[in-house]
Scaffold this active site. Structure first.
Site, PDB file in Angstrom:
ATOM      1  N   CYS A   1      37.558  35.834  38.583  1.00  0.00           N
ATOM      2  CA  CYS A   1      36.514  35.320  39.281  1.00  0.00           C
ATOM      3  C   CYS A   1      35.413  36.318  39.089  1.00  0.00           C
ATOM      4  CB  CYS A   1      36.852  35.243  40.915  1.00  0.00           C
ATOM      5  SG  CYS A   1      37.466  36.577  41.806  1.00  0.00           S
TER       6      CYS A   1
ATOM      7  N   GLU B   1      35.825  32.803  48.700  1.00  0.00           N
ATOM      8  CA  GLU B   1      35.596  33.286  47.327  1.00  0.00           C
ATOM      9  C   GLU B   1      35.450  32.195  46.455  1.00  0.00           C
ATOM     10  OE1 GLU B   1      36.277  34.783  44.313  1.00  0.00           O
ATOM     11  OE2 GLU B   1      37.624  36.189  45.230  1.00  0.00           O
TER      12      GLU B   1
END
Length: 707
Positions: free
Chosen positions: A301, A262
């Site tokens: 993120c 990720e």
């Protein structure tokens, strides 16, 4: 105070806490004050020992527990961590996190444990084998079958986490791996790893975890991948550049290490053409954008980096963002009353974000709100001063004349920075969002269903999640940047291609799916689920295989009931009058049950036929054992299919077989799924379904009932 006098963040390897010497370690500072907090060793840690211990002791101890038992331990861990939230918050403030930031990280991580505990016990079997999909018959006589099963990986999962979520980032990976039965080795980021260490210590001190199920590496572990092979999984959160290097390791390319990442994500928020200034959607959009810019000081993120808005609304959006920041955002030490946005995680992070913003300005961006200079920060209640220490940065908005400027769609300033660009058509908005080359999430903000559909379907292939925002969800939304454990967290392309979270999907990510073939008896023994054709022990009259000497399965508690126990009834004839009465009583007067001529004209029916639900009701009357006993309740049917119509004069019988037994780990009862098959007088299958009941573990409640 010298580095040598400051404590070293310890590691937990092979069942022991290890604290190396401090000399030469990396200094870790309070993000707000610059105070030296700890050091993180640069010495090599015993990674090989950690991996070996996880594969042996960890695997062995986790395997002693079922999926449900491990899921229950997650709830117990969550309750234990909840009791220590206050002390974790005090540590979290040192990372630059505000109270709300800490809630997102700490409470959010604890919430993941609660969610996975509940879903694991509701949606998975109380065993260590998960069936995947229907069973396939591979022979004409049904003696050779094939199916798929999930079982735990036989190695370890290594998680390498970013600095921005030292608690949630660790727990969201740990929870599904733990339920699956795979030991976890945690490698936190250096700037905030001391908070991760505090949580891991609490988890280990609770006494709830099996030995070897959780280990911690605080420090250098550059050789991590060298010790892994096809049995193991590597879950990475961080930069795309680092992820690319890790994916190029021979043990990933040739050794079969399962790699999940990720990474960087230039997430977008798209304001629909209808969402002009003054609409509820415009207001909701501004609220979400500012929240994403300032929560965790923009170090998320999932934060919104690109705001794609109608060209006519660019000025209004920038002005509204600035107004809301001016009214609601106070930068400073989170421990000072009134502060709503803290510092970045480290001075190094501050330098990186400033450099990224400068590069974007040099490449054509315009600073439309905010400044790169050291901001004024809240140093005491109602007192502000220019920041002299700490990693503080003011929120900034960039404007772009060229909406396709390459750096806008490729360079991420990982802080309180967001850009605004205009579009002229919905197709152009879709194209701009896609220039991010793969993102974790995008928001589509509109009250126009057609525009929403065009935008959402247009960007779905480039995003892991699409957050649809309008006046109906503005108050109830969990937010653009808040991954929830029920849904997949990840995204294609630049975002890494991973799929963390997602409920039981993420549990299965830590398991091997294997095709198995064999006889019904062997597959039943392997899976713990009865397969058609496997041995049965049936009670009944004996006319159709049931033995009067056998105990009716509804008289058996879970302690006595076995897979394959069942009951077979005698035939029951169906009359036209009963069909007519049922139609009149229920109001279900569909022509197939009431009009002989119309029914005969239908290619599916021989004439008037019995209602399917009438057949199911009769079946219950044929198999039920009416006296109170271990069966407490019927709570539903699954997979009901009607296959052969039943007309007046036909007969039906039912065969009921204990298919799956699931004891509850927290209650004195469990679930039993019964395979139900209705046949007619010609032994043709009329209907199939599963009956679901709740059954006592031991038959105590009605032991003395006399009827």
């Amino acid at each position: 105070m010298t580095t040598a006098q400051i404590g070293v963040v310890p590691s937990f390897i092979a069942g022991q806490w290890q604290t190396p010497a401090a000399e030469g370690g990396t200094e870790v500072l309070d993000a707000n004050t610059g105070e030296l907090l700890a050091t993180v060793t640069k010495d090599r840690l015993d990674v090989a020992g950690a991996v070996a211990y996880g594969r042996t002791t960890g695997q062995r101890e986790l395997a002693k527990l079922s999926l449900h038992e491990r899921a229950l331990k997650l709830k117990e861990l969550a309750l234990h961590l909840n009791e220590h939230r206050k002390e974790l918050y005090e540590i979290s403030y040192k990372t630059g996190a505000t109270k709300i930031d800490s809630m997102v990280d700490i409470d959010g991580g604890i919430g993941v444990l609660f969610t996975f505990s509940g879903k694991g016990r509701r949606e998975l079997p109380n065993s260590n084998v998960i069936l995947d999909g229907p069973t396939e018959s591979l022979s004409k006589d049904g003696s050779f079958l094939g199916t798929h099963i999930y079982t735990a990986l036989t190695g370890v999962v290594v998680q390498v986490n970013a600095f921005n979520f030292p608690v949630w980032g660790m727990l969201e990976k740990f929870a599904p791996a733990f339920i699956a039965g795979v030991p976890t080795i945690v490698k936190p980021a250096t700037p905030t790893g001391y908070l991760t260490e505090a949580v891991v210590r609490l988890m280990l001190d609770s006494g709830l975890l099996p030995d070897g199920s959780l280990q911690l590496l605080s420090g250098s572990a550059r050789d991590l991948m060298d010790h892994l092979d096809y049995r193991d999984m590597f879950a990475f959160t961080g930069s795309a550049a680092t992820a690319s290097k890790l994916k190029a390791h021979p043990n990933v390319i040739d050794g079969g290490v399962r790699f999940s990442a990720e990474t960087d994500s230039l997430n977008a928020a798209i304001l629909g053409p209808d969402a002009v200034e003054g609409t509820p959607e415009f207001d909701a959009f501004i609220k979400v954008v500012v929240n994403e810019m300032t929560t965790k000081a923009g170090q998320k993120c999932t934060a919104i980096r690109r705001n794609i808005v109608p060209a006519s609304q660019v000025d209004a959006v920038i002005a509204a963002i600035g107004k809301r920041i001016d009214e609601r955002v106070v930068v400073g030490d989170p421990r000072v009353e009134g502060v709503t946005m803290g510092a970045l995680a480290s001075l190094e992070q501050l330098r990186d974000v400033r450099a990224a913003v400068q590069d974007m300005l040099d490449a054509g961006g315009e600073l439309a709100y905010g400044a790169l200079d050291a901001p004024k920060v809240r140093v005491a209640p109602d007192t502000d001063a220019v920041a002299e220490q700490g990693a503080f940065m003011a929120p900034m908005v960039l404007r772009w004349d060229d909406a396709r400027n390459p750096i806008l769609h490729s360079r991420e300033a990982f802080g309180p920075v967001s850009s605004v660009v205009g579009y002229d058509t919905v197709d152009e908005a879709v194209a701009l969002a896609a220039l991010g080359a793969g993102s974790l999430v995008a928001t589509v903000c509109t009250n126009d269903a057609q525009a929403m559909r065009q935008l959402s379907l247009g960007i779905a292939g480039h995003h892991g999640r699409v957050h649809i925002l309008n006046r109906e969800t503005a108050r109830s939304t969990t937010g653009h940047g808040s991954p929830v454990p029920h849904l997949v967290h990840g995204g294609p392309g630049r975002a890494g291609g991973g799929e963390e979270l997602g409920g039981v999907r993420s549990v299965k990510h830590h398991m091997q799916r294997t095709a198995v073939q064999g006889s019904p008896n062997m597959l039943t023994a392997l899976t713990g689920v009865w397969h058609t054709g496997a041995a049965q022990s049936l009670a009944g009259s004996g006319k159709f295989g049931g033995q009067a000497s056998n105990v009716h399965p509804f008289r058996k508690s879970l302690a006595e009931l076995k897979i394959g126990d069942g009951f077979v009834s005698d035939l029951r004839e169906v009359s036209l009058q009963e069909i007519t009465d049922f139609a009149n009583e229920t109001g279900d007067t569909f022509y197939a049950h009431t009009d002989a001529k119309a029914a005969e004209a239908n290619p599916f029916f021989p004439g008037i036929v019995a209602h399917g639900y009438l057949l199911v009701s009769w079946a219950a009357g044929l198999f039920v054992e009416p006296a109170p006993g271990p069966v407490l309740a019927n709570y539903g049917l699954e997979n009901l299919r009607f296959i052969t119509p039943v007309g007046a004069g036909d007969s039906i019988r039912v065969t009921l077989t204990a298919k799956k037994i699931t004891p509850r780990v927290t209650d004195e009862y469990g679930e039993v799924a019964w395979d139900a098959v209705l046949h007619n007088q010609n032994d043709e299958i009329v209907a199939t379904y599963d009956v679901l009941t709740l059954v006592e573990k031991t038959d105590s409640t009605y032991a003395n009932w006399q009827g």
